[in-house]
Design an enzyme around this catalytic site. Structure first.
Site, PDB file in Angstrom:
ATOM      1  N   GLY A  20       4.749  50.113  16.017  1.00 35.24           N
ATOM      2  CA  GLY A  20       4.207  48.786  15.765  1.00 35.24           C
ATOM      3  C   GLY A  20       2.709  48.652  15.953  1.00 35.24           C
ATOM      4  O   GLY A  20       1.927  49.583  15.717  1.00 35.24           O
ATOM      5  N   HIS A  41      19.744  18.615  -7.391  1.00 38.47           N
ATOM      6  CA  HIS A  41      18.902  17.435  -7.165  1.00 38.47           C
ATOM      7  C   HIS A  41      19.533  16.551  -6.093  1.00 38.47           C
ATOM      8  O   HIS A  41      20.739  16.306  -6.132  1.00 38.47           O
ATOM      9  CB  HIS A  41      18.781  16.630  -8.469  1.00 38.47           C
ATOM     10  CG  HIS A  41      18.074  15.322  -8.290  1.00 38.47           C
ATOM     11  ND1 HIS A  41      16.706  15.227  -8.164  1.00 38.47           N
ATOM     12  CD2 HIS A  41      18.552  14.049  -8.187  1.00 38.47           C
ATOM     13  CE1 HIS A  41      16.367  13.959  -8.016  1.00 38.47           C
ATOM     14  NE2 HIS A  41      17.468  13.214  -8.017  1.00 38.47           N
ATOM     15  N   VAL A  55      -2.968  33.905   9.728  1.00 39.38           N
ATOM     16  CA  VAL A  55      -1.622  33.409  10.035  1.00 39.38           C
ATOM     17  C   VAL A  55      -1.460  33.063  11.519  1.00 39.38           C
ATOM     18  O   VAL A  55      -1.060  31.949  11.867  1.00 39.38           O
ATOM     19  CB  VAL A  55      -0.555  34.450   9.626  1.00 39.38           C
ATOM     20  CG1 VAL A  55       0.841  33.970   9.995  1.00 39.38           C
ATOM     21  CG2 VAL A  55      -0.641  34.739   8.139  1.00 39.38           C
TER      22      VAL A  55
END
Length: 466
Positions: free
Chosen positions: A144, A444, A183
């Site tokens: 990571g 919808h 972010v």
């Protein structure tokens, strides 16, 4: 000495998913994690805890600003129990990480707790409560990344902090200065803005979320400004100083003038760096490039044939779901299968509210590549569903090839954009045209109707509800 077909170093989304897929395919598998909790950055100090705080702070923000318009009246003062909010976040993290532990047990994957480092290409030493060495025919590096910083910044992790510390503060900042309009900075900035902090975002580039389509960057900044987040773009931070409980940040604006910002916390959110510390990759002969990444080929294979690497530690965008795809990919390569990953179709998401999501090419990328395209947009405020929920900010933009009508990029800002983008990924995986999406029935009222309407707009400008 225990012997395995595959050993995975790192238990984040790339690592633990790779381990599960290897086990599913019949390989004897081990996973090595230096922390007591499985799940890596994403589950422990990244994706999951940040979403827990985003959701908690969103509830508070709604109660303070929007309940009354819905006819909900709460007598007395609405208070934040920040300690309880952080405790809930921890509970969410613990439950999620326990789930990974369960998956390891279910799939009969041996879990080793300790720092894993190479002895050579087939042996890994694990330093935990005890020191032991295992043998692995193949190894997958999934170690990571860690928060990045700037050379002149001292991260004291008390007042000058990274995202890791920002997820476990003891108090709500009075004034949070965020370095970086990407972010992480925007998500955590919005959390603390909702909870009452003054938030100032300092960004080196001329826009926030610079990797995303310009339309999304512009729209998101407009919305966040309405929420009273302050922005200073084209500002280069050159000094961060702490004096007791005060933090002072100095940056040069585009005129070359020094601008000083003062607050009580500074969040450094300038990206992340690959994490290979203490891996001892050189002992196995694995090449690490100048950016700190493990170099891999198209098969995610390093220069050492039996060692692979996935996720943040290799090239490409640092996303948990990208790491997962690569983890599955390597497992299937090891099993002799022929998997594929289309990196162009890995979506990118910002979990602010409204959410922001995109997949495929941006308008700027298509222009730079000389690809003729047509664009269709549809505003969220034109949807009945958006008006019903009060989430009227945002839009959907679809970019399609001028000649073939194939969808080349989809860019969304609005309620549930993170979920809506899956429709775009599916359509683009099957090389759908804008006309194909326009012809599909969308329920919808839903937010997804904006995708259909944007597709209609991209094909002969025939959106129905604007």
């Amino acid at each position: 000495m225990s012997k395995y077909d595959v050993a995975v170093i790192g238990s984040g989304p790339g690592g633990y998913v790779a381990a599960i897929r290897c086990a599913q395919l019949g390989m004897k598998t081990a996973i090595i994690e230096k922390y007591n909790s499985l799940g890596g950055t994403c589950l422990n100090v990244g994706c999951i805890p940040s979403k827990a705080l985003l959701d908690s702070s969103h509830h508070y923000d709604d109660a303070m600003k929007h309940f009354e318009e819905h006819g909900i009246e709460i007598p007395g003062e609405i208070k934040i129990n920040f300690e309880k909010m952080i405790a809930r976040k921890k509970q969410v993290v613990d439950t999620t990480c326990d789930g990974v532990q369960y998956l390891m047990k279910k799939n009969e994957i041996d879990v080793f707790t300790g720092m894993g480092s190479f002895v050579d290409a087939t042996h890994i030493k694990i330093d935990g409560e005890k020191s032991e060495t295992i043998e692995a025919t193949n190894t997958i590096i999934a170690t990571g990344s860690k928060p990045g910083s700037l050379p002149f910044i001292t991260l004291d992790k008390e007042r000058v902090i990274t995202s890791t510390e920002a997820l476990s503060l003891k108090e709500i900042p009075k004034h949070l200065i965020v370095i970086g309009g990407g972010v992480i900075g925007l998500e955590l900035g919005q959390v603390y803005k909702r909870l009452g902090a003054e938030v100032t975002v300092i960004e080196y580039m001329d826009r926030i979320t610079p990797a995303m389509d310009k339309t999304l960057s512009k729209e998101l900044m407009k919305v966040l400004k309405k929420q009273q987040v302050k922005f200073h773009l084209s500002h280069a931070v050159n000094k961060v100083e702490r004096n007791g409980d005060a933090v002072r940040v100095t940056a040069k604006n585009k005129k070359g003038e020094d601008v000083v910002f003062e607050g009580d916390y500074c969040l450094v959110a300038v990206g992340r760096r690959p994490y290979t510390d203490q891996l001892n990759a050189t002992a196995a002969g694995v090449k690490i490039n100048e950016r700190g990444q493990v170099e891999v080929n198209e098969q995610m294979q390093t220069n050492v044939p039996n060692i692979y690497a996935v996720g943040d530690v290799v090239r490409g965008i640092m996303l948990a779901h990208k790491a997962e795809e690569e983890g599955v990919f390597v497992a299937e390569v090891l099993a002799g299968q022929q998997p594929h990953i289309n990196y162009n179709l890995i979506p990118n998401v910002v979990y602010t509210w409204p959410e922001v999501a995109s997949v495929g090419k941006t308008e700027e990328e298509l222009i730079a590549a000389g690809i003729a395209f047509k664009a269709g947009s549809f505003p969220m405020r034109a949807l009945g569903r958006s008006r019903a929920s009060g989430d009227v900010d945002g839009l959907v933009k679809i970019l399609a090839d001028t000649t073939t009508d194939e969808v080349l990029g989809v860019h969304i800002i609005g309620a549930r954009a993170a979920d809506l983008i899956a429709e775009a990924v599916t359509a683009m995986e099957f090389r759908a045209s804008a006309e194909d999406i326009a012809r599909m029935s969308h329920a919808h009222p839903t937010y997804a109707e904006a995708v259909k309407e944007a597709a209609l707009a991209a094909t002969a400008d025939r959106a129905l509800h604007v």
